[in-house]
Design an enzyme around this catalytic site. Sequence first.
Site, PDB file in Angstrom:
ATOM      1  N   THR A 162      -2.574  51.649  -9.101  1.00 43.09           N
ATOM      2  CA  THR A 162      -1.356  52.458  -9.190  1.00 43.09           C
ATOM      3  C   THR A 162      -0.972  52.733 -10.641  1.00 43.09           C
ATOM      4  OG1 THR A 162       1.017  52.350  -8.777  1.00 43.09           O
ATOM      5  CG2 THR A 162      -0.108  50.256  -8.959  1.00 43.09           C
ATOM      6  N   ASP A 163      -0.250  53.835 -10.850  1.00 41.57           N
ATOM      7  CA  ASP A 163       0.269  54.122 -12.193  1.00 41.57           C
ATOM      8  C   ASP A 163       1.367  53.146 -12.601  1.00 41.57           C
ATOM      9  OD1 ASP A 163       2.266  55.039 -10.474  1.00 41.57           O
ATOM     10  OD2 ASP A 163       2.364  57.061 -11.308  1.00 41.57           O
ATOM     11  N   GLU A 164       1.895  52.389 -11.611  1.00 38.79           N
ATOM     12  CA  GLU A 164       2.997  51.478 -11.924  1.00 38.79           C
ATOM     13  C   GLU A 164       2.572  50.332 -12.841  1.00 38.79           C
ATOM     14  OE1 GLU A 164       5.432  50.185  -8.755  1.00 38.79           O
ATOM     15  OE2 GLU A 164       5.394  52.125  -7.763  1.00 38.79           O
ATOM     16  N   TYR A 192       5.347  43.627  -7.218  1.00 41.18           N
ATOM     17  CA  TYR A 192       4.235  44.446  -6.721  1.00 41.18           C
ATOM     18  C   TYR A 192       3.356  44.933  -7.870  1.00 41.18           C
ATOM     19  CZ  TYR A 192       1.861  48.804  -5.521  1.00 41.18           C
ATOM     20  OH  TYR A 192       0.926  49.797  -5.402  1.00 41.18           O
ATOM     21  N   LYS A 210      -0.650  44.184  -8.989  1.00 42.05           N
ATOM     22  CA  LYS A 210      -1.679  45.234  -9.093  1.00 42.05           C
ATOM     23  C   LYS A 210      -2.278  45.213 -10.502  1.00 42.05           C
ATOM     24  CE  LYS A 210      -2.819  47.893  -6.498  1.00 42.05           C
ATOM     25  NZ  LYS A 210      -3.841  47.860  -5.398  1.00 42.05           N
ATOM     26  N   PRO A 249       8.831  59.452   4.078  1.00 42.94           N
ATOM     27  CA  PRO A 249       8.889  59.240   5.536  1.00 42.94           C
ATOM     28  C   PRO A 249      10.216  58.655   5.994  1.00 42.94           C
ATOM     29  CG  PRO A 249       6.879  58.312   4.623  1.00 42.94           C
ATOM     30  CD  PRO A 249       7.707  58.730   3.456  1.00 42.94           C
TER      31      PRO A 249
HETATM   32  P1  NAD Z   1      -0.171  50.567   2.964  1.00 47.98           P
HETATM   33  O1  NAD Z   1       0.845  49.491   2.808  1.00 47.98           O
HETATM   34  O2  NAD Z   1       0.169  51.766   3.767  1.00 47.98           O
HETATM   35  O3  NAD Z   1      -1.517  49.960   3.593  1.00 47.98           O
HETATM   36  C1  NAD Z   1      -2.040  48.744   3.174  1.00 47.98           C
HETATM   37  C2  NAD Z   1      -3.122  48.315   4.175  1.00 47.98           C
HETATM   38  O4  NAD Z   1      -3.708  47.083   3.703  1.00 47.98           O
HETATM   39  C3  NAD Z   1      -2.582  48.040   5.591  1.00 47.98           C
HETATM   40  O5  NAD Z   1      -3.440  48.592   6.546  1.00 47.98           O
HETATM   41  C4  NAD Z   1      -2.583  46.523   5.688  1.00 47.98           C
HETATM   42  O6  NAD Z   1      -2.749  46.035   7.000  1.00 47.98           O
HETATM   43  C5  NAD Z   1      -3.780  46.184   4.806  1.00 47.98           C
HETATM   44  N1  NAD Z   1      -3.718  44.818   4.278  1.00 47.98           N
HETATM   45  C6  NAD Z   1      -2.646  44.197   3.707  1.00 47.98           C
HETATM   46  N2  NAD Z   1      -2.983  42.932   3.371  1.00 47.98           N
HETATM   47  C7  NAD Z   1      -4.295  42.775   3.703  1.00 47.98           C
HETATM   48  C8  NAD Z   1      -5.219  41.702   3.579  1.00 47.98           C
HETATM   49  N3  NAD Z   1      -4.865  40.523   3.055  1.00 47.98           N
HETATM   50  N4  NAD Z   1      -6.481  41.904   4.001  1.00 47.98           N
HETATM   51  C9  NAD Z   1      -6.872  43.092   4.545  1.00 47.98           C
HETATM   52  N5  NAD Z   1      -6.027  44.125   4.714  1.00 47.98           N
HETATM   53  C10 NAD Z   1      -4.753  43.966   4.283  1.00 47.98           C
HETATM   54  O7  NAD Z   1      -0.592  50.949   1.483  1.00 47.98           O
HETATM   55  P2  NAD Z   1      -1.007  52.379   0.871  1.00 47.98           P
HETATM   56  O8  NAD Z   1       0.219  53.089   0.456  1.00 47.98           O
HETATM   57  O9  NAD Z   1      -1.988  53.026   1.770  1.00 47.98           O
HETATM   58  O10 NAD Z   1      -1.745  51.893  -0.457  1.00 47.98           O
HETATM   59  C11 NAD Z   1      -3.152  51.633  -0.456  1.00 47.98           C
HETATM   60  C12 NAD Z   1      -3.588  51.279  -1.864  1.00 47.98           C
HETATM   61  O11 NAD Z   1      -3.277  52.359  -2.745  1.00 47.98           O
HETATM   62  C13 NAD Z   1      -2.895  50.050  -2.448  1.00 47.98           C
HETATM   63  O12 NAD Z   1      -3.844  49.330  -3.200  1.00 47.98           O
HETATM   64  C14 NAD Z   1      -1.822  50.632  -3.366  1.00 47.98           C
HETATM   65  O13 NAD Z   1      -1.536  49.759  -4.417  1.00 47.98           O
HETATM   66  C15 NAD Z   1      -2.527  51.886  -3.856  1.00 47.98           C
HETATM   67  N6  NAD Z   1      -1.666  53.004  -4.260  1.00 47.98           N
HETATM   68  C16 NAD Z   1      -0.710  53.487  -3.407  1.00 47.98           C
HETATM   69  C17 NAD Z   1       0.039  54.600  -3.797  1.00 47.98           C
HETATM   70  C18 NAD Z   1       1.081  55.199  -2.874  1.00 47.98           C
HETATM   71  O14 NAD Z   1       1.790  56.127  -3.264  1.00 47.98           O
HETATM   72  N7  NAD Z   1       1.223  54.740  -1.630  1.00 47.98           N
HETATM   73  C19 NAD Z   1      -0.185  55.192  -5.041  1.00 47.98           C
HETATM   74  C20 NAD Z   1      -1.155  54.651  -5.888  1.00 47.98           C
HETATM   75  C21 NAD Z   1      -1.908  53.575  -5.475  1.00 47.98           C
HETATM   76  O1  DAU Z   2       3.493  55.262  -8.229  1.00 49.45           O
HETATM   77  C1  DAU Z   2       2.651  54.759  -7.240  1.00 49.45           C
HETATM   78  C2  DAU Z   2       3.433  53.866  -6.299  1.00 49.45           C
HETATM   79  O2  DAU Z   2       4.235  54.734  -5.497  1.00 49.45           O
HETATM   80  C3  DAU Z   2       2.543  53.001  -5.416  1.00 49.45           C
HETATM   81  O3  DAU Z   2       1.875  52.075  -6.231  1.00 49.45           O
HETATM   82  C4  DAU Z   2       3.363  52.247  -4.361  1.00 49.45           C
HETATM   83  O4  DAU Z   2       2.495  51.557  -3.484  1.00 49.45           O
HETATM   84  C5  DAU Z   2       4.178  53.261  -3.578  1.00 49.45           C
HETATM   85  O5  DAU Z   2       5.014  52.585  -2.658  1.00 49.45           O
HETATM   86  C6  DAU Z   2       5.031  54.094  -4.527  1.00 49.45           C
HETATM   87  O6  DAU Z   2       6.027  53.273  -5.179  1.00 49.45           O
HETATM   88  P1  DAU Z   2       7.552  53.754  -5.335  1.00 49.45           P
HETATM   89  O7  DAU Z   2       8.379  52.531  -5.466  1.00 49.45           O
HETATM   90  O8  DAU Z   2       7.670  54.808  -6.356  1.00 49.45           O
HETATM   91  O9  DAU Z   2       7.739  54.473  -3.872  1.00 49.45           O
HETATM   92  P2  DAU Z   2       8.924  54.442  -2.806  1.00 49.45           P
HETATM   93  O10 DAU Z   2       8.521  55.394  -1.731  1.00 49.45           O
HETATM   94  O11 DAU Z   2       9.327  53.088  -2.408  1.00 49.45           O
HETATM   95  O12 DAU Z   2      10.133  55.100  -3.615  1.00 49.45           O
HETATM   96  C7  DAU Z   2      10.026  56.347  -4.272  1.00 49.45           C
HETATM   97  C8  DAU Z   2      11.332  56.594  -5.029  1.00 49.45           C
HETATM   98  O13 DAU Z   2      12.388  56.803  -4.080  1.00 49.45           O
HETATM   99  C9  DAU Z   2      11.768  55.425  -5.887  1.00 49.45           C
HETATM  100  O14 DAU Z   2      12.371  55.930  -7.067  1.00 49.45           O
HETATM  101  C10 DAU Z   2      12.813  54.701  -5.037  1.00 49.45           C
HETATM  102  C11 DAU Z   2      13.443  55.837  -4.267  1.00 49.45           C
HETATM  103  N1  DAU Z   2      13.968  55.524  -2.910  1.00 49.45           N
HETATM  104  C12 DAU Z   2      13.139  54.843  -2.045  1.00 49.45           C
HETATM  105  C13 DAU Z   2      13.553  54.581  -0.756  1.00 49.45           C
HETATM  106  C14 DAU Z   2      12.674  53.805   0.216  1.00 49.45           C
HETATM  107  C15 DAU Z   2      15.202  56.007  -2.505  1.00 49.45           C
HETATM  108  O15 DAU Z   2      15.953  56.652  -3.278  1.00 49.45           O
HETATM  109  N2  DAU Z   2      15.607  55.760  -1.205  1.00 49.45           N
HETATM  110  C16 DAU Z   2      14.835  55.070  -0.315  1.00 49.45           C
HETATM  111  O16 DAU Z   2      15.273  54.888   0.841  1.00 49.45           O
END
Ligand code: NAD
Ligand code: DAU
Length: 337
Positions: free
Chosen positions: A126-128, A153, A157, A195
Site C-alpha cells: 500500500t501507499d500508506e 495497519y 504493511k 461501499p
Molecule cells: P480484504 O480485507 O478485502 O481481503 C483480505 C483477504 O485476506 C480476505 O479474503 C481474508 O480472508 C484474507 N486473509 C486475512 N488474513 C489471512 C490469513 N492469515 N491467511 C490467509 N488469508 C487471510 O483486503 P483488500 O482490500 O482486498 O486488500 C488486499 C491487499 O491489497 C492487502 O495486502 C492490502 O494491504 C493491499 N492494498 C489494498 C488497497 C485497497 O484500497 N483496498 C490498496 C493498496 C493495497
Molecule cells: O491507500 C491504500 C489503502 O486504502 C489500503 O492500504 C487500505 O487497505 C484501504 O483500506 C484504504 O485505506 P483508507 O484508510 O484510505 O480507506 P477507507 O476506505 O477506510 O477510508 C477512505 C477515507 O474515507 C479515509 O480518509 C477515511 C474516510 N472515511 C472512511 C469511512 C469508513 C470516512 O470519511 N467515513 C467512513 O465511514
Amino acid sequence: MEVQQTMRMLVTGGAGFIGANFVHQTLREHPEYEVTVLDALTYAGNPASLAPVRDDIEFVHGSVADADVVDRLVGRCDVVVHFAAESHNDNSLRDPAPFLTTNVVGTFTLLEAVRRHGARYHHISTDEVYGDLELDDPAKFTPETPYNPSSPYSSTKAGSDLLVRAWVRSFGIHATLSNCSNNYGPYQHVEKFIPRQVTNVLSGLRPKLYGAGENVRDWIHVDDHNSAVHAILDRGRSGETYLIGADGEKNNREVLALVLELTGQPADAFDSVTDRAGHDLRYAIDATKLRTELGWTPRYTEFREGLAATIDWYRENEAWWRPLKDGVEAAYAAQGQ
Ligand code: NAD
Ligand code: DAU
C-alpha cells in the site's frame, strides 16, 4: 503455432476484495495460469466473491501464517501473488494483534517457503507505508520516498515490505513489490469508505463522513490495480518496487458528493462523525516508473463512470453485502462513527 507453457499460481487472500477481482481477471485474460487460492476466510473473505470461477480454481482454506500449509502450496507452484492481509485501518485501531500475525508473520512464512522452493514472489502493498502528504503539497509518493507509516495497519504493511526487500538482498529470492493507492470497485467490503456510503444510501441510512472530509485519497479502479500487477509479473525487474496509481486524487467530501448525486440524494444528506485517530491527510502516487518502464496505462480514467458502475454493482448484488451490513454498522456506532 506457439504453445504457451502453463504456470501454477498461488494467490493468497483471493477471497478478499482485490484478490477476488485479480483471480477473475487472471482467468479472463491470462489463460497461461492455473490458479490456487489460499484464504483464511476471515470476516473479510467471502467465498461468494469466487463463486463465478469456483470450478476453474483450486481453493484451500488456511492461513498464510501456517507454515505447513504454506510450504505444501508454495512447493508446488511457480508464482506466488500475496494479497492476504488484515486491511482496514479502523480495525487496526480497535485491535492491532491480527495485523501483526497475518501481515508480518504471514509474509515471513511465505518468504521462507519461497526461499526453500525458489518460486517467483510478488508482494502486494500500500501507499500508506509512506505516511501522508500535506494537503497543499504538490509532491507525490515515489519509490524513493522514505517509509513513515502512521497506523498499526500501515506499519505492519511497511514491516512486511522490508522483510521482502531483506529476503531479496540476503537470500536472492526472485521478488517484486507494488504499493498501490485506494482501490474501488465490486466485491469491496462494506466497512470501507465507498461501499459503506453506497450501502448506507441503499439501506435508508445516512452516509458518515469522518471529520471535515478534507482528507485526500488517490482513487484507482481495482481492475487497473490488477492489470498493473500482471504487467509487473510479466515484465517487472526482480527486487524492484513499483508504485501503482491512476492520478485519481479527490477529497472525501468530493467522493461523497458524487455518491449522493449518483444515488439521487440531496447534497447535505450525510452526517459528520468522529474523525479517525491519526487520520492520514493525503496520499498521492507518482506512477511514472510503472508507466514508462512497463508501458502500463489505466483503463478507468473517468472516476464518475467507474463509481456509477460500482454503485450499480452494489444495487444488483444486495445478497452479497446485506449479511455483512448490520455487524459493521454496530461496530462503527459503538465508537461514534
Ligand atoms: P480484504 O480485507 O478485502 O481481503 C483480505 C483477504 O485476506 C480476505 O479474503 C481474508 O480472508 C484474507 N486473509 C486475512 N488474513 C489471512 C490469513 N492469515 N491467511 C490467509 N488469508 C487471510 O483486503 P483488500 O482490500 O482486498 O486488500 C488486499 C491487499 O491489497 C492487502 O495486502 C492490502 O494491504 C493491499 N492494498 C489494498 C488497497 C485497497 O484500497 N483496498 C490498496 C493498496 C493495497
Ligand atoms: O491507500 C491504500 C489503502 O486504502 C489500503 O492500504 C487500505 O487497505 C484501504 O483500506 C484504504 O485505506 P483508507 O484508510 O484510505 O480507506 P477507507 O476506505 O477506510 O477510508 C477512505 C477515507 O474515507 C479515509 O480518509 C477515511 C474516510 N472515511 C472512511 C469511512 C469508513 C470516512 O470519511 N467515513 C467512513 O465511514
